[in-house]
Design a protein around this motif. Structure first.
Motif, short mmCIF file in Angstrom:
data_model
loop_
_atom_site.label_atom_id
_atom_site.label_comp_id
_atom_site.label_asym_id
_atom_site.label_seq_id
_atom_site.Cartn_x
_atom_site.Cartn_y
_atom_site.Cartn_z
N THR A 73 49.65 31.81 44.73
CA THR A 73 49.47 33.25 44.91
C THR A 73 48.44 33.82 43.93
OG1 THR A 73 51.39 33.68 43.50
CG2 THR A 73 51.76 33.65 45.88
N ILE A 74 48.36 33.25 42.72
CA ILE A 74 47.31 33.68 41.78
C ILE A 74 45.94 33.34 42.34
CG2 ILE A 74 46.28 33.20 39.52
CD1 ILE A 74 49.12 32.92 38.42
N LEU A 75 45.79 32.13 42.87
CA LEU A 75 44.49 31.74 43.44
C LEU A 75 44.12 32.59 44.66
CD1 LEU A 75 44.64 27.86 43.12
CD2 LEU A 75 43.31 29.48 41.75
N GLY A 79 41.00 35.03 44.92
CA GLY A 79 40.07 34.91 46.04
C GLY A 79 39.82 36.25 46.73
N MET A 80 40.87 37.05 46.86
CA MET A 80 40.70 38.38 47.45
C MET A 80 39.84 39.26 46.56
SD MET A 80 44.29 39.41 49.19
CE MET A 80 45.52 38.17 48.84
N ALA A 81 40.06 39.18 45.26
CA ALA A 81 39.24 39.97 44.33
C ALA A 81 37.80 39.47 44.33
CB ALA A 81 39.82 39.90 42.92
N ALA A 118 47.45 35.27 35.41
CA ALA A 118 47.23 36.08 36.61
C ALA A 118 46.46 37.35 36.28
CB ALA A 118 48.57 36.43 37.26
N VAL A 119 46.85 38.02 35.20
CA VAL A 119 46.16 39.25 34.81
C VAL A 119 44.71 38.96 34.47
CG1 VAL A 119 46.06 41.02 33.01
CG2 VAL A 119 48.22 40.49 34.09
N ALA A 120 44.48 37.91 33.70
CA ALA A 120 43.11 37.58 33.29
C ALA A 120 42.23 37.24 34.49
CB ALA A 120 43.13 36.43 32.29
N LEU A 121 42.74 36.41 35.39
CA LEU A 121 41.93 35.99 36.54
C LEU A 121 41.70 37.13 37.53
CD1 LEU A 121 43.35 32.44 37.24
CD2 LEU A 121 41.06 33.01 36.49
N VAL A 122 42.77 37.80 37.92
CA VAL A 122 42.64 38.82 38.97
C VAL A 122 41.88 40.05 38.46
CG1 VAL A 122 43.92 40.34 40.52
CG2 VAL A 122 44.66 37.99 40.20
N VAL A 123 42.26 40.55 37.30
CA VAL A 123 41.60 41.75 36.78
C VAL A 123 40.15 41.45 36.40
CG1 VAL A 123 41.62 43.44 34.91
CG2 VAL A 123 43.73 42.84 36.06
N GLY A 124 39.92 40.31 35.76
CA GLY A 124 38.55 39.96 35.40
C GLY A 124 37.66 39.79 36.61
N THR A 125 38.16 39.13 37.64
CA THR A 125 37.39 38.95 38.87
C THR A 125 37.16 40.28 39.58
OG1 THR A 125 38.38 36.77 39.09
CG2 THR A 125 37.26 37.64 41.01
N ARG A 149 25.55 40.35 30.05
CA ARG A 149 26.45 39.96 28.96
C ARG A 149 27.88 39.86 29.47
NH1 ARG A 149 24.88 44.74 25.13
NH2 ARG A 149 25.42 45.71 27.07
N PRO A 150 28.19 38.81 30.25
CA PRO A 150 29.56 38.73 30.78
C PRO A 150 30.61 38.52 29.70
CG PRO A 150 28.33 36.76 31.32
CD PRO A 150 27.36 37.73 30.70
N SER A 151 30.23 37.86 28.62
CA SER A 151 31.24 37.61 27.58
C SER A 151 31.66 38.91 26.91
CB SER A 151 30.68 36.64 26.54
OG SER A 151 29.53 37.18 25.93
N LYS A 152 30.73 39.86 26.79
CA LYS A 152 31.08 41.14 26.17
C LYS A 152 32.01 41.94 27.08
CE LYS A 152 29.16 45.12 23.86
NZ LYS A 152 27.97 45.77 23.36
N ALA A 153 31.75 41.93 28.37
CA ALA A 153 32.61 42.66 29.31
C ALA A 153 34.01 42.07 29.33
CB ALA A 153 32.00 42.64 30.70
N ILE A 154 34.11 40.75 29.31
CA ILE A 154 35.42 40.11 29.33
C ILE A 154 36.15 40.37 28.01
CG2 ILE A 154 36.57 37.86 29.38
CD1 ILE A 154 34.39 36.98 31.36
N SER A 155 35.42 40.31 26.90
CA SER A 155 36.09 40.54 25.62
C SER A 155 36.57 41.99 25.49
CB SER A 155 35.16 40.18 24.46
OG SER A 155 34.09 41.10 24.38
N LYS A 156 35.83 42.94 26.05
CA LYS A 156 36.30 44.33 26.03
C LYS A 156 37.56 44.49 26.87
CE LYS A 156 32.20 47.03 25.05
NZ LYS A 156 31.33 48.10 25.53
N ALA A 157 37.61 43.85 28.01
CA ALA A 157 38.81 43.93 28.85
C ALA A 157 40.01 43.31 28.14
CB ALA A 157 38.56 43.24 30.18
N TRP A 158 39.81 42.17 27.50
CA TRP A 158 40.90 41.52 26.76
C TRP A 158 41.37 42.38 25.60
CZ3 TRP A 158 44.06 37.62 27.71
CH2 TRP A 158 43.71 36.72 28.70
N SER A 159 40.42 42.93 24.84
CA SER A 159 40.82 43.71 23.66
C SER A 159 41.53 45.00 24.06
CB SER A 159 39.61 44.01 22.79
OG SER A 159 38.71 44.85 23.46
N ALA A 160 41.12 45.61 25.16
CA ALA A 160 41.79 46.82 25.61
C ALA A 160 43.20 46.51 26.12
CB ALA A 160 40.98 47.50 26.70
N GLY A 161 43.33 45.41 26.82
CA GLY A 161 44.63 45.08 27.41
C GLY A 161 45.66 44.60 26.42
#
Length: 182
Positions: A73-75, A79-81, A118-125, A149-161
């Protein structure tokens, strides 16, 4: 005193699982036709319905194999995202049901690890997909920040969450009110 309709889920678990899977699939069909405001609704809704069907079918085995069901279900949600669907509750319902079943049948550590994945994969995608649709609409195309700069966008999402979780792990200062309240 329990009546027959209250006893039915315990005596017929496969029938209940089938009914839940069919209801979640019926809810996912209109969920695959929603679009972001300002953008056109997705015209390729069949791939979303197919992925929702796979994830709802996987829910049939959630009682005996909760980890593989949650992984499927995570995959499917990722995939939908990835294909550009808006991640509404209607599309995420099979994932939420699988995560609930996993939490009820396994340890806290296992359910936490699967939930964070699940949160990291679905929200990040989903964040990556929405930024590409917004930046390329209206005939104007420019390089989006997540592309450069994909690493910066991902790190901001992680730090906020996970900011609150990180703050709880830090030691309290000496003389703090929080130290005496614990």
């Amino acid at each position: 005193m329990t009546t027959t309709w209250q006893r039915y889920p315990r005596t017929h678990p496969r029938t209940v699982d089938t009914a839940v899977a069919v209801l979640l699939f019926a809810a996912a069909i209109p969920g695959s036709m929603y679009g972001v405001s300002g953008l056109a609704a997705p015209t390729h809704w069949s791939s979303g319905v197919l992925l929702a069907g796979i994830s709802c079918t996987a829910l049939m085995w959630h009682r005996h194999r909760p980890r593989p069901v949650t992984a499927v279900t995570i995959l499917c949600a990722t995939g939908m995202a990835l294909t550009g669907y808006v991640m509404t509750v209607l599309l995420l319902a099979p994932l939420m049901a699988a995560l609930y079943s996993l939490a009820a049948r396994t340890t806290r550590t296992t359910s936490r690890n699967f939930t964070l994945a699940a949160v990291a994969l679905v929200v990040g995608t989903a964040l990556m997909g929405l930024s590409s649709q917004r930046c390329n609409s209206g005939g104007v195309s420019y390089r989006r920040p997540t592309e450069s700069r994909p690493s910066k966008a991902i790190s901001k999402a992680w730090s906020a969450g996970f900011q609150r979780m990180v703050q709880r792990l830090r030691p309290c200062p000496v003389g703090s009110r929080l130290m005496t309240a614990r």
